[in-house]
Design a protein around this motif. Structure first.
Motif, PDB file in Angstrom:
ATOM      1  N   UNK A 367       0.826  -1.257  -0.017  1.00  0.00           N
ATOM      2  CA  UNK A 367      -0.043  -0.002   0.104  1.00  0.00           C
ATOM      3  C   UNK A 367       0.793   1.378   0.016  1.00  0.00           C
ATOM      4  N   UNK A 368       1.846   1.294   0.669  1.00  0.00           N
ATOM      5  CA  UNK A 368       2.794   2.184   0.805  1.00  0.00           C
ATOM      6  C   UNK A 368       3.499   2.670  -0.742  1.00  0.00           C
ATOM      7  N   UNK A 369       3.549   1.520  -1.493  1.00  0.00           N
ATOM      8  CA  UNK A 369       4.182   1.788  -2.551  1.00  0.00           C
ATOM      9  C   UNK A 369       3.165   2.218  -3.738  1.00  0.00           C
ATOM     10  N   UNK A 370       2.033   1.891  -3.284  1.00  0.00           N
ATOM     11  CA  UNK A 370       0.811   1.989  -4.410  1.00  0.00           C
ATOM     12  C   UNK A 370       0.758   0.930  -5.424  1.00  0.00           C
ATOM     13  N   UNK A 371       1.222  -0.370  -5.182  1.00  0.00           N
ATOM     14  CA  UNK A 371       1.115  -1.477  -5.623  1.00  0.00           C
ATOM     15  C   UNK A 371      -0.376  -2.027  -5.564  1.00  0.00           C
ATOM     16  N   UNK A 372      -0.515  -3.167  -6.593  1.00  0.00           N
ATOM     17  CA  UNK A 372      -1.882  -3.790  -6.321  1.00  0.00           C
ATOM     18  C   UNK A 372      -1.720  -4.695  -5.037  1.00  0.00           C
ATOM     19  N   UNK A 373      -2.607  -4.727  -4.301  1.00  0.00           N
ATOM     20  CA  UNK A 373      -2.508  -5.548  -3.141  1.00  0.00           C
ATOM     21  C   UNK A 373      -2.196  -7.183  -3.352  1.00  0.00           C
ATOM     22  N   UNK A 374      -1.280  -7.511  -2.676  1.00  0.00           N
ATOM     23  CA  UNK A 374      -0.958  -8.967  -2.832  1.00  0.00           C
ATOM     24  C   UNK A 374      -1.794  -9.961  -2.261  1.00  0.00           C
ATOM     25  N   UNK A 375      -1.914 -11.165  -2.653  1.00  0.00           N
ATOM     26  CA  UNK A 375      -3.009 -12.140  -2.349  1.00  0.00           C
ATOM     27  C   UNK A 375      -2.063 -13.468  -1.782  1.00  0.00           C
ATOM     28  N   UNK A 376      -2.341 -13.775  -0.792  1.00  0.00           N
ATOM     29  CA  UNK A 376      -1.944 -14.965   0.027  1.00  0.00           C
ATOM     30  C   UNK A 376      -2.520 -16.410  -0.078  1.00  0.00           C
ATOM     31  N   UNK A 377      -2.050 -17.400  -0.429  1.00  0.00           N
ATOM     32  CA  UNK A 377      -2.317 -18.485  -1.179  1.00  0.00           C
ATOM     33  C   UNK A 377      -2.138 -19.860   0.021  1.00  0.00           C
ATOM     34  N   UNK A 378      -3.076 -20.783   0.206  1.00  0.00           N
ATOM     35  CA  UNK A 378      -2.907 -21.729   0.776  1.00  0.00           C
ATOM     36  C   UNK A 378      -1.716 -22.878   0.152  1.00  0.00           C
ATOM     37  N   UNK A 379      -0.614 -23.045   1.239  1.00  0.00           N
ATOM     38  CA  UNK A 379       0.424 -23.609   1.007  1.00  0.00           C
ATOM     39  C   UNK A 379       0.807 -25.031   1.779  1.00  0.00           C
ATOM     40  N   UNK A 380      -0.327 -25.843   1.961  1.00  0.00           N
ATOM     41  CA  UNK A 380      -0.136 -27.200   2.415  1.00  0.00           C
ATOM     42  C   UNK A 380       0.245 -28.170   1.417  1.00  0.00           C
ATOM     43  N   UNK A 381       1.352 -29.023   1.822  1.00  0.00           N
ATOM     44  CA  UNK A 381       1.908 -30.169   0.718  1.00  0.00           C
ATOM     45  C   UNK A 381       0.603 -31.014   0.297  1.00  0.00           C
ATOM     46  N   UNK A 382       0.304 -31.126  -0.700  1.00  0.00           N
ATOM     47  CA  UNK A 382      -0.950 -31.834  -0.986  1.00  0.00           C
ATOM     48  C   UNK A 382      -0.541 -33.097  -2.097  1.00  0.00           C
ATOM     49  N   UNK A 383      -1.716 -33.741  -2.481  1.00  0.00           N
ATOM     50  CA  UNK A 383      -1.493 -34.875  -3.279  1.00  0.00           C
ATOM     51  C   UNK A 383      -1.321 -34.327  -4.808  1.00  0.00           C
ATOM     52  N   UNK A 384      -0.510 -35.293  -5.538  1.00  0.00           N
ATOM     53  CA  UNK A 384      -0.593 -35.119  -6.965  1.00  0.00           C
ATOM     54  C   UNK A 384      -1.729 -35.409  -7.593  1.00  0.00           C
ATOM     55  N   UNK A 385      -1.345 -35.405  -8.947  1.00  0.00           N
ATOM     56  CA  UNK A 385      -2.332 -35.519 -10.035  1.00  0.00           C
ATOM     57  C   UNK A 385      -3.039 -37.013  -9.881  1.00  0.00           C
ATOM     58  N   UNK A 386      -4.631 -36.616  -9.984  1.00  0.00           N
ATOM     59  CA  UNK A 386      -5.180 -37.953  -9.809  1.00  0.00           C
ATOM     60  C   UNK A 386      -6.621 -37.834 -10.562  1.00  0.00           C
ATOM     61  N   UNK A 387      -7.352 -38.922 -10.831  1.00  0.00           N
ATOM     62  CA  UNK A 387      -8.610 -38.697 -11.037  1.00  0.00           C
ATOM     63  C   UNK A 387      -9.557 -38.610 -10.054  1.00  0.00           C
ATOM     64  N   UNK A 388     -10.664 -37.900 -10.384  1.00  0.00           N
ATOM     65  CA  UNK A 388     -11.590 -37.358  -9.506  1.00  0.00           C
ATOM     66  C   UNK A 388     -12.900 -38.301  -9.666  1.00  0.00           C
ATOM     67  N   UNK A 389     -13.157 -38.720 -10.847  1.00  0.00           N
ATOM     68  CA  UNK A 389     -14.349 -39.465 -10.957  1.00  0.00           C
ATOM     69  C   UNK A 389     -14.349 -40.090 -12.309  1.00  0.00           C
TER      70      UNK A 389
END
Length: 389
Positions: A367-389
């Motif tokens: 905000x002090x630098x008048x930049x677009x606000x950052x976004x914070x994302x979930x960073x939990x180590x998760x499962x790799x690619x897989x079939x859902x259905x």
């Protein structure tokens, strides 16, 4: 012919039925990734340590036997139908509004050599594009897994990762290494993936920040990048030039760093070599720390990696540097830019009880630098690619 609009609510399978008038044969998901450490080492035959995110790309797909691949997305208005038997997509000059479809079409064209055929695909993503979290590789891997299953292609996951990498290299024109596709296909929940990018051999390394009282924040700096531009390719070319001058197959093979730096006259090439060689050492040291349960000490590795990427490899950007500096002042243990550079995301390791303070400090700095606000994302180590259905 005007196609029905793709519904953006309800399940992906339901949207597929509404868009194409038939149910899909299945739905597949491939995650994005965060690379803990090991940046720009993959195409130098080195070591990387990524983990899979919970966010990613899902593909609802139905087999078709007319030699065509039809692709639509919940995130884009354009629909693309192309022959599976075709030239590299990069040579066809698709306009920007269709460029996202080059990834699934490119995968189909590579997998055709292994017995895959056509398909109808509907794509959905909850990964921010341009954030350095490998949305393109997630799209490739979800498509590859779907086409493999639909057409009975005999390819294990390591082989499928290499085929997806080929699609990005040859079809899209992006000279990426193997890390992103391997992370999306091979990672497991609660672990990071130690990957040798030369041999393709990998191992699972326990990674559970919460159990150690820590939080790993992913900060999308909102400075978007496009790695098919010239800077990424230039860095790779510089590494290849340095390896040739040093008489090694790849910079991974440099054992005497001081000798190598003394041999090279070009200061740019010396900086590139210094980063790659020391970054490989940082990956190996980090694996040792994680296996020993010494997660707090990992912060120092993050800081060293960021400084090297900023000063030696010269791929950082103002938002990333400000994010790391601000996080450290607010009590974080370490941070660094992730991805190819020139925009994207930063990871920050912080004690869990300071995470809110760190987030607030980073937001205020933007905000002090008048930049677009950052976004914070979930960073939990998760499962790799897989079939859902």
């Amino acid at each position: 012919m005007d196609l029905p609009a793709v519904p953006v609510t309800g399940s992906l399978a339901e949207s597929f039925g509404a868009a194409f008038g038939r149910p899909p044969d299945g739905v597949w998901h491939a995650p994005g990734r965060v690379n803990l450490i090991g940046e720009h080492t993959d195409y130098n035959d080195g070591f990387v340590l990524p983990f899979a995110l919970s966010r990613g790309v899902s593909v609802a797909a139905a087999r078709r036997d007319d030699g065509l691949i039809e692709v639509r997305s919940r995130q884009a208005a354009a629909a693309v139908t192309a022959p599976v038997d075709g030239p590299p997509v990069v040579s066809e000059g698709w306009p920007d509004e269709r460029s996202w479809a080059a990834y699934p079409v490119g995968v189909a064209r590579v997998l055709r050599e292994h017995g895959a055929g056509g398909a109808t695909l509907l794509i959905d993503s909850d990964l921010p594009q341009g954030a350095g979290l490998s949305s393109s590789a997630a799209l490739e891997c979800a498509t590859a897994l779907a086409l493999r299953d639909l057409h009975g292609v005999q390819a294990g996951r390591p082989a499928l990762a290499r085929l997806a990498q080929r699609a990005e290299n040859e079809q899209v024109g992006m000279p990426c290494g193997l890390m992103d596709q391997s992370a999306s296909l091979l990672c497991t929940a609660g672990h990071a993936l130690m990957l040798d990018c030369r041999s393709g051999l990998s191992s699972q390394v326990p990674f559970d920040p919460a159990a150690a009282g820590l939080t790993l924040l992913v900060v999308d700096t909102r400075a978007s990048h496009a790695l098919t531009g010239g800077e990424y390719g230039r860095r790779r070319a510089e590494c290849e030039e340095a390896a040739a001058l040093l008489g090694v197959a790849a910079l991974r093979d440099v054992e005497d760093l001081a000798g190598a730096l003394g041999t090279l006259r070009d200061p740019v090439l010396r900086r590139r070599v210094q980063h790659v060689v020391t970054e490989n050492h940082r990956v190996e040291a980090t694996v040792g720390l994680l296996r020993a349960g010494a997660l707090p000490e990992f912060g120092a590795m993050l800081n060293a990696s960021h400084l090297s990427l900023r000063d030696q490899f010269e791929v950082s950007w103002p938002e990333a540097d400000a994010t790391v500096d601000t996080a450290l002042l607010a009590g974080a243990r370490g941070g660094r830019m992730v991805g190819g550079g020139f925009g994207g995301s930063v990871i920050v390791l912080t004690p869990a009880d300071r995470a809110a303070k760190v987030r607030d400090a980073i937001t205020a700095a933007y905000a002090e630098r008048s930049w677009t606000p950052p976004e914070f994302l979930d960073a939990v180590p998760s499962q790799g690619a897989h079939r859902l259905s």
